[in-house]
Structure formats: structure tokens, C-alpha cells
Design a protein around this motif. Structure first.
Motif, PDB file in Angstrom:
ATOM      1  N   GLU A  19       0.694  -1.164  -0.228  1.00  0.00           N
ATOM      2  CA  GLU A  19      -0.148   0.070   0.107  1.00  0.00           C
ATOM      3  C   GLU A  19       0.684   1.308   0.285  1.00  0.00           C
ATOM      4  O   GLU A  19       0.316   2.298  -0.819  1.00  0.00           O
ATOM      5  CB  GLU A  19      -1.134   0.242   1.131  1.00  0.00           C
ATOM      6  CG  GLU A  19      -1.941  -1.127   0.634  1.00  0.00           C
ATOM      7  CD  GLU A  19      -2.488  -1.322   2.644  1.00  0.00           C
ATOM      8  OE1 GLU A  19      -2.763  -0.682   3.748  1.00  0.00           O
ATOM      9  OE2 GLU A  19      -4.333  -1.644   1.628  1.00  0.00           O
ATOM     10  N   ASP A  20       1.859   1.622   0.962  1.00  0.00           N
ATOM     11  CA  ASP A  20       3.250   2.499   0.909  1.00  0.00           C
ATOM     12  C   ASP A  20       3.508   3.150  -1.136  1.00  0.00           C
ATOM     13  O   ASP A  20       3.363   3.543  -0.784  1.00  0.00           O
ATOM     14  CB  ASP A  20       3.763   2.194   2.094  1.00  0.00           C
ATOM     15  CG  ASP A  20       3.292   2.508   3.999  1.00  0.00           C
ATOM     16  OD1 ASP A  20       2.573   2.992   3.613  1.00  0.00           O
ATOM     17  OD2 ASP A  20       4.340   2.159   4.124  1.00  0.00           O
ATOM     18  N   GLU A  21       3.691   1.578  -1.242  1.00  0.00           N
ATOM     19  CA  GLU A  21       4.059   1.984  -2.304  1.00  0.00           C
ATOM     20  C   GLU A  21       3.401   2.188  -3.121  1.00  0.00           C
ATOM     21  O   GLU A  21       4.168   3.244  -4.471  1.00  0.00           O
ATOM     22  CB  GLU A  21       5.153   0.566  -2.785  1.00  0.00           C
ATOM     23  CG  GLU A  21       6.924   0.181  -1.886  1.00  0.00           C
ATOM     24  CD  GLU A  21       7.259  -1.442  -2.340  1.00  0.00           C
ATOM     25  OE1 GLU A  21       6.867  -2.108  -2.586  1.00  0.00           O
ATOM     26  OE2 GLU A  21       8.123  -1.444  -1.925  1.00  0.00           O
ATOM     27  N   ALA A  22       2.587   1.865  -3.474  1.00  0.00           N
ATOM     28  CA  ALA A  22       1.486   1.929  -4.886  1.00  0.00           C
ATOM     29  C   ALA A  22       0.914   4.009  -4.382  1.00  0.00           C
ATOM     30  O   ALA A  22       0.685   4.336  -5.290  1.00  0.00           O
ATOM     31  CB  ALA A  22       0.052   1.701  -4.116  1.00  0.00           C
ATOM     32  N   LYS A  23       1.349   4.223  -3.013  1.00  0.00           N
ATOM     33  CA  LYS A  23       1.274   5.526  -2.326  1.00  0.00           C
ATOM     34  C   LYS A  23       2.368   6.536  -3.024  1.00  0.00           C
ATOM     35  O   LYS A  23       2.062   7.241  -3.362  1.00  0.00           O
ATOM     36  CB  LYS A  23       0.498   5.770  -1.102  1.00  0.00           C
ATOM     37  CG  LYS A  23      -0.415   5.337  -0.681  1.00  0.00           C
ATOM     38  CD  LYS A  23      -1.049   5.713   0.663  1.00  0.00           C
ATOM     39  CE  LYS A  23      -2.106   5.248   1.648  1.00  0.00           C
ATOM     40  NZ  LYS A  23      -1.887   4.734   3.299  1.00  0.00           N
ATOM     41  N   TYR A  88      -2.869   0.865  -8.653  1.00  0.00           N
ATOM     42  CA  TYR A  88      -3.483   1.367  -7.676  1.00  0.00           C
ATOM     43  C   TYR A  88      -5.047   0.855  -7.716  1.00  0.00           C
ATOM     44  O   TYR A  88      -5.731   1.182  -6.102  1.00  0.00           O
ATOM     45  CB  TYR A  88      -4.333   2.938  -8.833  1.00  0.00           C
ATOM     46  CG  TYR A  88      -5.278   2.523  -9.742  1.00  0.00           C
ATOM     47  CD1 TYR A  88      -6.052   2.055  -9.879  1.00  0.00           C
ATOM     48  CD2 TYR A  88      -3.933   3.015 -11.419  1.00  0.00           C
ATOM     49  CE1 TYR A  88      -6.535   2.068 -11.277  1.00  0.00           C
ATOM     50  CE2 TYR A  88      -4.481   2.454 -12.053  1.00  0.00           C
ATOM     51  CZ  TYR A  88      -6.095   2.001 -12.114  1.00  0.00           C
ATOM     52  OH  TYR A  88      -7.160   1.567 -13.315  1.00  0.00           O
ATOM     53  N   ARG A  89      -5.177   0.027  -7.742  1.00  0.00           N
ATOM     54  CA  ARG A  89      -6.502  -1.176  -7.150  1.00  0.00           C
ATOM     55  C   ARG A  89      -5.957  -0.610  -5.596  1.00  0.00           C
ATOM     56  O   ARG A  89      -6.745  -1.538  -5.029  1.00  0.00           O
ATOM     57  CB  ARG A  89      -6.127  -2.565  -7.579  1.00  0.00           C
ATOM     58  CG  ARG A  89      -6.825  -3.659  -6.888  1.00  0.00           C
ATOM     59  CD  ARG A  89      -8.748  -2.745  -7.058  1.00  0.00           C
ATOM     60  NE  ARG A  89      -9.248  -4.019  -6.497  1.00  0.00           N
ATOM     61  CZ  ARG A  89     -10.175  -3.462  -5.128  1.00  0.00           C
ATOM     62  NH1 ARG A  89     -10.207  -2.527  -4.798  1.00  0.00           N
ATOM     63  NH2 ARG A  89     -11.211  -4.155  -4.719  1.00  0.00           N
ATOM     64  N   ARG A  90      -5.354  -0.754  -5.249  1.00  0.00           N
ATOM     65  CA  ARG A  90      -4.557  -1.149  -3.773  1.00  0.00           C
ATOM     66  C   ARG A  90      -4.677   0.405  -2.570  1.00  0.00           C
ATOM     67  O   ARG A  90      -4.976   0.447  -1.834  1.00  0.00           O
ATOM     68  CB  ARG A  90      -2.750  -1.350  -3.905  1.00  0.00           C
ATOM     69  CG  ARG A  90      -2.388  -2.496  -4.021  1.00  0.00           C
ATOM     70  CD  ARG A  90      -2.701  -3.587  -3.272  1.00  0.00           C
ATOM     71  NE  ARG A  90      -3.407  -4.283  -4.288  1.00  0.00           N
ATOM     72  CZ  ARG A  90      -4.177  -5.099  -5.037  1.00  0.00           C
ATOM     73  NH1 ARG A  90      -4.534  -5.003  -4.508  1.00  0.00           N
ATOM     74  NH2 ARG A  90      -4.474  -6.152  -5.615  1.00  0.00           N
ATOM     75  N   ILE A  91      -5.159   1.177  -3.492  1.00  0.00           N
ATOM     76  CA  ILE A  91      -4.794   2.372  -2.879  1.00  0.00           C
ATOM     77  C   ILE A  91      -6.046   3.239  -3.568  1.00  0.00           C
ATOM     78  O   ILE A  91      -6.846   4.382  -2.880  1.00  0.00           O
ATOM     79  CB  ILE A  91      -4.368   3.640  -3.035  1.00  0.00           C
ATOM     80  CG1 ILE A  91      -4.097   3.995  -4.586  1.00  0.00           C
ATOM     81  CG2 ILE A  91      -2.638   3.315  -2.512  1.00  0.00           C
ATOM     82  CD1 ILE A  91      -2.983   4.605  -5.226  1.00  0.00           C
ATOM     83  N   ASN A  92      -6.901   2.618  -4.460  1.00  0.00           N
ATOM     84  CA  ASN A  92      -8.328   3.133  -4.922  1.00  0.00           C
ATOM     85  C   ASN A  92      -9.564   2.222  -4.624  1.00  0.00           C
ATOM     86  O   ASN A  92      -9.475   0.764  -4.711  1.00  0.00           O
ATOM     87  CB  ASN A  92      -8.454   3.238  -6.618  1.00  0.00           C
ATOM     88  CG  ASN A  92      -7.463   4.769  -6.461  1.00  0.00           C
ATOM     89  OD1 ASN A  92      -7.831   5.509  -5.530  1.00  0.00           O
ATOM     90  ND2 ASN A  92      -7.026   4.590  -8.276  1.00  0.00           N
ATOM     91  N   GLU A  93     -10.947   1.840  -4.399  1.00  0.00           N
ATOM     92  CA  GLU A  93     -11.744   1.184  -4.336  1.00  0.00           C
ATOM     93  C   GLU A  93     -12.373   1.070  -5.874  1.00  0.00           C
ATOM     94  O   GLU A  93     -13.422   2.147  -5.791  1.00  0.00           O
ATOM     95  CB  GLU A  93     -12.739   2.016  -2.926  1.00  0.00           C
ATOM     96  CG  GLU A  93     -13.938   0.899  -3.065  1.00  0.00           C
ATOM     97  CD  GLU A  93     -15.463   1.808  -2.381  1.00  0.00           C
ATOM     98  OE1 GLU A  93     -16.255   0.815  -1.848  1.00  0.00           O
ATOM     99  OE2 GLU A  93     -14.953   2.726  -1.773  1.00  0.00           O
ATOM    100  N   GLN A  94     -12.840   0.086  -5.962  1.00  0.00           N
ATOM    101  CA  GLN A  94     -13.351   0.216  -6.844  1.00  0.00           C
ATOM    102  C   GLN A  94     -14.232  -1.298  -6.900  1.00  0.00           C
ATOM    103  O   GLN A  94     -14.539  -2.016  -6.199  1.00  0.00           O
ATOM    104  CB  GLN A  94     -11.919  -0.754  -8.331  1.00  0.00           C
ATOM    105  CG  GLN A  94     -11.928  -2.213  -8.133  1.00  0.00           C
ATOM    106  CD  GLN A  94     -10.234  -2.254  -8.958  1.00  0.00           C
ATOM    107  OE1 GLN A  94     -10.141  -0.919  -9.864  1.00  0.00           O
ATOM    108  NE2 GLN A  94     -10.106  -3.548  -9.813  1.00  0.00           N
TER     109      GLN A  94
END
Length: 171
Positions: A19-23, A88-94
């Protein structure tokens, strides 16, 4: 042992790192865009962003396909699997809907970029031209038969249900 520092971590700690790396990836993408916009204007920044996404989205799709063992022409089932493994699936709700066997609808319920702009009372970022390239190239890499259509994406008027939505069809 390629990453001994990771091997000792718990599943929760590894997920936190992902998650941190995605951010961090998203922050870099945004900072790059803002720098280009400051120097060359919004139109040029979007043009260059489109150019970068043409290549990045294909690279990302191919890596996901390899990791998941997805064959070429894996259809909408392959696309659905791959969409769940994008950075970005790790930081966005889809949300993914399958109204019939020939259609997949992806709704970005919460986009981190657009949510931040909402909190700051800023207009939505007009990401539609970039999104059209991003999603169509991603889908075509998974299966060249997939057609991509935007349902709504800023600067389009959007609903309270999502920040953007995309329709994928295969005949």
C-alpha cells in the motif's frame, strides 16, 4: 534469498508495504504531472501523460498476466482478474460488475486523486483523455478483442456512486 528483509515480515506488514509503495508511485506520478503542468501548461501535461500511459499500462498488463499465468485472449474473465492486481487497486476502491457474459463494467468508487481534490474544494482533474488511453491499452493487452468505452469520467458530470466508470465488451 533475494529480499531477506521481507521474508521476516508478517502478511499484514507486507500488505502495508504494498500500500505504501502504491501511494509513493501515485505521489510521484502526481508530482511529475504538476511539474510538467507548471512548465508547459495543462494541455501539454495531459498530452505527455497520455504518451507515458500508452507504454506504462501495457507494461503493467503484461507483468500482471505473467504473474497470474493469464494467457493471451483471456477475455473478460482475464481482464477482471488483471484489474484487481493493478498498482492503484491497492489505494482506490473499485467495483466490478458483470451485467452479461459479453460486458464488464469497472467503477472507480473512490479515486484517491479525485477524493483529495474534493476535500480541497477543487474541480475534478479532467482525466478522461488519459483514462481512455490507459483503460483501452490495458484491456487490449489482455485480449485484443476487448472494446473499451467510457461511461463517465471527469470532466464529464459524475454521480455520487463513482469517480469514473468504464465499460468493456467482447463479441
Amino acid at each position: 534469498m533475494k529480499y531477506p528483509e521481507l521474508e521476516k515480515l508478517s502478511k499484514e506488514e507486507l500488505i502495508g508495504i504494498i500500500e505504501d509503495e502504491a501511494k509513493n508511485w501515485l505521489a510521484h506520478d502526481g508530482l511529475w504531472f504538476q511539474a510538467v503542468e507548471r512548465h508547459f501548461g495543462l494541455e501539454k501535461a495531459i498530452e505527455l501523460d497520455i504518451e507515458a500511459w500508452k507504454d506504462f499500462t501495457v507494461i503493467e498488463a503484461k507483468r500482471i498476466m505473467k504473474r497470474l499465468g493469464l494467457p493471451l485472449k483471456s477475455g473478460l474473465d482475464g481482464l477482471e482478474k488483471a484489474l484487481n492486481f493493478r498498482m492503484y487497486r491497492r489505494i482506490n476502491e473499485q467495483k466490478i460488475e458483470r451485467p452479461d457474459k459479453h460486458t464488464l463494467i469497472l467503477k472507480m468508487v473512490t479515486c484517491r486523486v479525485q477524493a483529495a481534490r474534493e476535500r480541497k474544494n477543487l474541480q475534478f482533474f479532467p482525466c478522461k483523455p488519459v483514462g481512455i488511453v490507459e483503460y483501452s491499452y490495458f484491456a487490449k493487452t489482455i485480449d485484443e478483442r476487448i472494446e473499451t468505452e467510457v461511461i463517465a469520467c471527469p470532466p464529464d458530470k459524475i454521480t455520487n456512486d463513482f469517480h469514473c466508470a468504464w465499460k468493456f465488451t467482447i463479441k
